[in-house]
Design an enzyme around this catalytic site. Structure first.
Site, PDB file in Angstrom:
ATOM      1  NE  ARG A   1       3.668  -9.201   1.143  1.00  0.00           N
ATOM      2  CZ  ARG A   1       2.588  -9.494   0.442  1.00  0.00           C
ATOM      3  NH1 ARG A   1       2.686  -9.957  -0.777  1.00  0.00           N
ATOM      4  NH2 ARG A   1       1.383  -9.335   0.971  1.00  0.00           N
TER       5      ARG A   1
ATOM      6  CG  ASP B   1      -4.289 -10.266   6.325  1.00  0.00           C
ATOM      7  OD1 ASP B   1      -3.745  -9.541   7.183  1.00  0.00           O
ATOM      8  OD2 ASP B   1      -3.668 -10.766   5.373  1.00  0.00           O
TER       9      ASP B   1
ATOM     10  CG  ASP C   1       0.794 -12.219   7.453  1.00  0.00           C
ATOM     11  OD1 ASP C   1       0.255 -12.162   8.577  1.00  0.00           O
ATOM     12  OD2 ASP C   1       0.649 -11.332   6.593  1.00  0.00           O
TER      13      ASP C   1
ATOM     14  CB  THR D   1      -2.454  -8.471  -5.355  1.00  0.00           C
ATOM     15  OG1 THR D   1      -1.853  -9.334  -4.381  1.00  0.00           O
ATOM     16  CG2 THR D   1      -1.598  -7.247  -5.571  1.00  0.00           C
TER      17      THR D   1
ATOM     18  NE  ARG E   1      -0.270  -2.164   2.124  1.00  0.00           N
ATOM     19  CZ  ARG E   1      -0.784  -2.440   0.918  1.00  0.00           C
ATOM     20  NH1 ARG E   1      -0.773  -3.681   0.470  1.00  0.00           N
ATOM     21  NH2 ARG E   1      -1.329  -1.485   0.195  1.00  0.00           N
ATOM     22  CD  GLN E   2       5.365   3.189   2.244  1.00  0.00           C
ATOM     23  OE1 GLN E   2       6.281   3.988   2.325  1.00  0.00           O
ATOM     24  NE2 GLN E   2       4.448   3.238   1.294  1.00  0.00           N
TER      25      GLN E   2
ATOM     26  CE  LYS F   1       2.421 -12.445   3.414  1.00  0.00           C
ATOM     27  NZ  LYS F   1       1.246 -11.553   3.265  1.00  0.00           N
TER      28      LYS F   1
ATOM     29  CD  GLU G   1      -3.603  25.211  -6.573  1.00  0.00           C
ATOM     30  OE1 GLU G   1      -2.665  25.366  -7.380  1.00  0.00           O
ATOM     31  OE2 GLU G   1      -4.008  26.101  -5.814  1.00  0.00           O
TER      32      GLU G   1
HETATM   33  C1  R5P Z   1       0.449  -7.952   4.981  1.00  0.00           C
HETATM   34  O1  R5P Z   1       1.190  -8.004   5.948  1.00  0.00           O
HETATM   35  C2  R5P Z   1      -1.009  -7.668   5.069  1.00  0.00           C
HETATM   36  O2  R5P Z   1      -1.542  -8.010   6.317  1.00  0.00           O
HETATM   37  C3  R5P Z   1      -1.760  -8.399   3.975  1.00  0.00           C
HETATM   38  O3  R5P Z   1      -1.567  -9.790   4.157  1.00  0.00           O
HETATM   39  C4  R5P Z   1      -1.275  -7.996   2.624  1.00  0.00           C
HETATM   40  O4  R5P Z   1      -1.238  -6.610   2.486  1.00  0.00           O
HETATM   41  C5  R5P Z   1      -2.135  -8.598   1.535  1.00  0.00           C
HETATM   42  O5  R5P Z   1      -1.575  -8.286   0.288  1.00  0.00           O
HETATM   43  P1  R5P Z   1      -1.993  -9.073  -1.018  1.00  0.00           P
HETATM   44  O6  R5P Z   1      -3.489  -9.172  -1.060  1.00  0.00           O
HETATM   45  O7  R5P Z   1      -1.436  -8.235  -2.143  1.00  0.00           O
HETATM   46  O8  R5P Z   1      -1.329 -10.434  -0.983  1.00  0.00           O
END
Ligand code: R5P
Length: 327
Positions: free
Chosen positions: A200, A224, A175, A229, A100-101, A198, A44
């Site tokens: 996923r 982007d 994308d 990753t 992203r959520q 793209k 904590e």
């Molecule tokens: C997805 O919509 C984001 O804009 C990035 O393209 C995504 O988060 C990249 O993720 P990663 O490097 O794991 O492919």
């Protein structure tokens, strides 16, 4: 007693992005405020402002990168500032984690970007400054004002400094979601853009990717908001290179760079990856070039304090047929 503007502003940092916060304060022309974090034996913790902030405009710089303690620390600092009678509490969140959520695209999942907006407001935040949100509509999760800054303020001058004729540059989105961003960069330079389609299989894993558009003999710049990753970028770069591009580089605001992402970038056909410092780089790499957001955040703070417009901070603001569009 009326404080003058300089004394009224205090810039503090959480522990996630302290180096950046220090540079922001320096660019603003002040020292980072004095705060500490007390640690309990069980993990904590308790942040504390070690100076008066009564009647001050308190800016707290913290990217909400994992672990979630960073988000919680920001919430606690906002609460502490409110209870210490700060005049205003402004969260400077260079990277808004969990963005992203931002939508419920399958059943039984949380809308975490919205949940965090609610938590920040429940803690008492008066304003948010952030950069390249994963989706523009996240701004609508807030009732308080939000200043949304753009990586283009860093990347556009960098692109102009490259020794490549403008007409040979082609922008690319990895994308469909990023096509608006690529389109706006292209419009600014007066050239064109292509898109990768793209799909996923699951988060962080790419299924198929197809290129829409001609890249032959072009110097392609992939754009982007996040590189996590690195799978998206590496796959898109390879597809573009195999389709006849002269060179491929990537410009991405938030370098999440999880796991072996830096190795992947180093072993890829990318000429370079240009990122900002909204997230500290895990390790240096000859292929990765970091542009600092320090001056941009400091200038945004200065303008907010002085009630000045931050409109012309957007390097790529375009006046197009009377309509102002931004990246
Ligand atoms: C997805 O919509 C984001 O804009 C990035 O393209 C995504 O988060 C990249 O993720 P990663 O490097 O794991 O492919």
């Amino acid at each position: 007693m009326q404080l003058d503007t300089k004394d009224q502003v205090c810039i503090f940092s959480g522990r996630a992005t302290e180096a950046l916060a220090r540079k922001v304060a320096e660019k603003y022309g002040s020292e980072l405020g004095n705060s500490v974090v007390f640690q309990y034996a069980d993990g904590e913790f308790q942040p504390s402002f070690e100076q008066t902030i009564r009647g001050r405009k308190v800016f707290i710089v913290q990217s909400t990168i994992p672990p979630t303690d960073n988000l919680f620390e920001l919430l606690m600092m906002i609460d502490a500032a409110k209870r210490a009678s700060a005049l205003q509490v402004i969260a400077v969140i260079p990277y808004y984690g969990f963005a992203r959520q931002d939508r419920k695209d399958k059943p039984h999942i949380p809308l975490t970007a919205r949940l965090i907006a609610d938590m920040l407001q429940a803690a008492g935040v008066d304003r948010i400054i952030t950069m390249d949100l994963h989706a523009d509509q996240i701004q609508g999760f807030f009732k308080v004002p939000l200043d949304h800054l753009f990586g283009s303020s860093l990347f556009m001058p960098y692109i102009r400094s490259l020794d490549i004729p403008t007409e040979d540059i082609l922008f690319a989105s990895p994308d469909l979601g990023g096509s608006r961003r690529a389109g706006m960069y292209a419009k600014t330079l007066g050239n064109s853009f292509v898109i990768c389609y793209k799909q996923r299989n699951k988060p962080n894993e790419i299924g198929i990717m197809k290129l829409i558009g001609d890249v032959k003999d072009k110097h392609v710049i992939l754009l982007d908001d996040i590189i996590d990753t690195g799978s998206t970028m590496v796959k898109a770069a390879q597809l573009i290179k195999e389709s006849g591009a002269k060179s491929v580089r990537a410009m991405i605001t938030h370098p999440v760079l999880s796991g072996d992402a830096i190795d992947k970038i180093e072993n890829s056909c990318l000429e370079e990856l240009v990122v900002s410092d909204t997230i500290p780089l895990k390790r240096p790499s000859d292929k990765i070039h970091v542009l600092s957001t320090d001056w941009l955040l400091a200038e945004a703070i200065r303008r907010i304090v002085n009630y000045e417009s931050i409109n012309d901070l957007y390097e790529t603001t375009i006046h197009h047929k009377g309509v102002i569009e931004r990246l």
